[in-house]
Scaffold this active site. Structure first.
Site: not given
Length: 468
Positions: A76, A150, A174
């Protein structure tokens, strides 16, 4: 090269000499290019990844073995990778990082090849992965929908068959929310299980990094690779006695499973009827597997008091650490709340930790695992909150995703498991929530479910076509 080979499958093929790392990485890069319209990658490391693949092949030819030597994975875009920036979706005068985050160091130590950094939202605030400066990730199951956030980019690249597994982070769901909306297994580990260094206390204790994968075994294997504390981490845990990959191969025994549809105090959450039916169906599956399944709700109390100071202060800290940041207005509002009130209330939030753990933890006097929906709504439309201010965005996402964040306050582990699909073919997820440091029980139970559910065999229509 066949798409959708798993993490363990690719590692085994490499170890047996049936494929080279270059072949696997070339296939991953080609797949990334083919599904580029999903906007799931912020950056793809075409040249660097191939160089690392060639080095992995040389090491294997010399007889070296590592758990993930030569296997492509993704991380990420909140994670430092030497030579790349870490914008966390915020426009600013970013400079390339000079050192790897501890997570990247561990991936490299295991031999993995990092093919890219995945799309997220500004400072990880929302359950969608969209920002003005860095694109908007789309869901391989329906490109008009978000893969969540996210860690939505990480979920999308796994669901689309680009890589067998990816790393995400989870500060209020997330990892679990994107896993729910893309038919993946997502593990939020125990606080302190995976180091966030150079962040020694990420978002003041609510954020942890963990795996997203199509199978429980692959997620457990990646968690084993990521597990371990850095000497400077605020939270330190001993290494597990037994690898998590072993837990995925171990029967869980007969468990007591509490099914709960209750949301925490003060948080809206009108549950989509299709999600309720899916979770109830999963509960019946668990009963058929021999577990004692019954309705019971954790007593959350005013647990939001443990989240808001940590989250808002964390956003302020991230933003204040960036050179000349230019965030969206709603991100700046969150940061201002953190600067004005969050930092003052943070000591109180920390002092309340034992109280909330005692209060919520009473559920484990009668249950071993808590089963809940992961989200209250099906995957949101891409752009659903375009132009929305802070209040409308905050209230909207709180209603869509009211179930995951409580376990971040507690610091305990949770696993999203696929629970089926809506009538329109959209993935639905359910949470298995555990007590302190009990990832192994959740992983064993999830693997038992996977064996009868077969979710890893279900794949989206080719996103290279549908997203085009």
């Amino acid at each position: 090269m066949e798409d959708f080979l798993g993490l363990a499958e690719q590692a085994a093929l490499l170890a047996d000499g049936e494929v080279t790392s270059r072949e696997l990485v070339e296939a991953a890069l080609a797949r990334a290019d083919a599904v580029a319209s999903l906007e799931a990658f912020r950056v793809v490391r075409h040249e660097a990844a191939l160089q690392e693949a060639d080095e992995a092949d040389r090491r294997m030819a010399a007889g070296e073995w590592l758990p993930l030597l030569g296997v492509p994975v993704a991380i990420k875009d909140d994670t430092d990778l030497a030579g790349e920036t870490t914008p966390f979706a915020v426009l600013a005068d970013h400079r390339p990082k000079t050192a790897d985050a501890e997570i990247v160091r561990k991936l490299r130590e295991a031999g993995a090849v990092i093919v890219g950094k995945t799309t997220t939202c500004e400072i990880g605030l929302w359950p969608f992965s969209e920002s003005p400066g860095y694109g908007r990730a789309r869901n391989p199951w329906d490109p008009a929908r978000t893969p969540g956030g996210s860690s939505g980019g990480s979920a999308a690249v796994v669901a689309a068959g680009v890589v067998p597994a990816a790393v995400g982070s989870d500060g209020a769901g997330s990892i679990r929310i994107p896993a729910a909306w893309t038919n993946l297994v997502g593990i939020k580990p125990q606080r302190g299980r995976v180091s966030g260094y150079p962040h020694t206390d990420p978002f003041n204790g609510i954020t942890v990094w963990g795996p997203l994968a199509r199978t429980v075994g692959d997620a457990a294997l990646l968690l084993d690779v990521l597990t371990g504390s850095h000497p400077k981490d605020a939270y330190q845990l001993d290494q597990p006695v037994t690898p998590f990959a072993s837990a995925a191969e171990t029967e869980p025994g007969r468990l007591r499973i509490a099914v709960s549809f209750r949301t925490a105090f003060g948080v809206p959450g009108k549950l989509d009827p299709e999600i309720r039916l899916a979770v109830e169906r999963l509960a019946r599956r668990l009963t058929a597997l021999g577990h004692k399944v019954f309705p019971a709700d954790p007593d959350y109390g005013p647990i939001f008091m443990g989240l808001v100071p940590r989250g808002t202060t964390g956003v302020a800290d991230w933003l204040d650490g960036m050179p000349n940041p230019r965030p969206e207005a709603r991100t700046e509002v969150e940061a201002k709340i953190g600067r004005i009130a969050g930092r003052r209330l943070l000591p109180l939030a920390r002092r309340l930790d034992p109280y909330f753990r005692r209060r919520v933890g009473r559920i484990f006097q009668t249950a071993d695992v808590v089963l809940t929906p992961t989200t209250a709504q099906l995957p949101l439309k891409v752009g659903a909150f375009d132009g929305a201010g802070y209040q409308r965005t905050q209230s909207g996402v709180a209603a869509a995703c009211p179930y995951a964040w409580t376990w971040n306050v507690l610091g305990w582990p949770g696993v999203n498991v696929p629970a089926g699909f809506s009538k329109d073919g959209l993935p639905i997820g359910a949470q298995l929530l555990g007590h302190d440091s009990d990832e192994a029980t959740l992983i064993s139970l999830a693997a038992q479910l996977e064996a009868v559910e077969g979710w890893a065999d279900k794949r989206p229509a080719d996103p290279a076509v549908t997203a085009g």
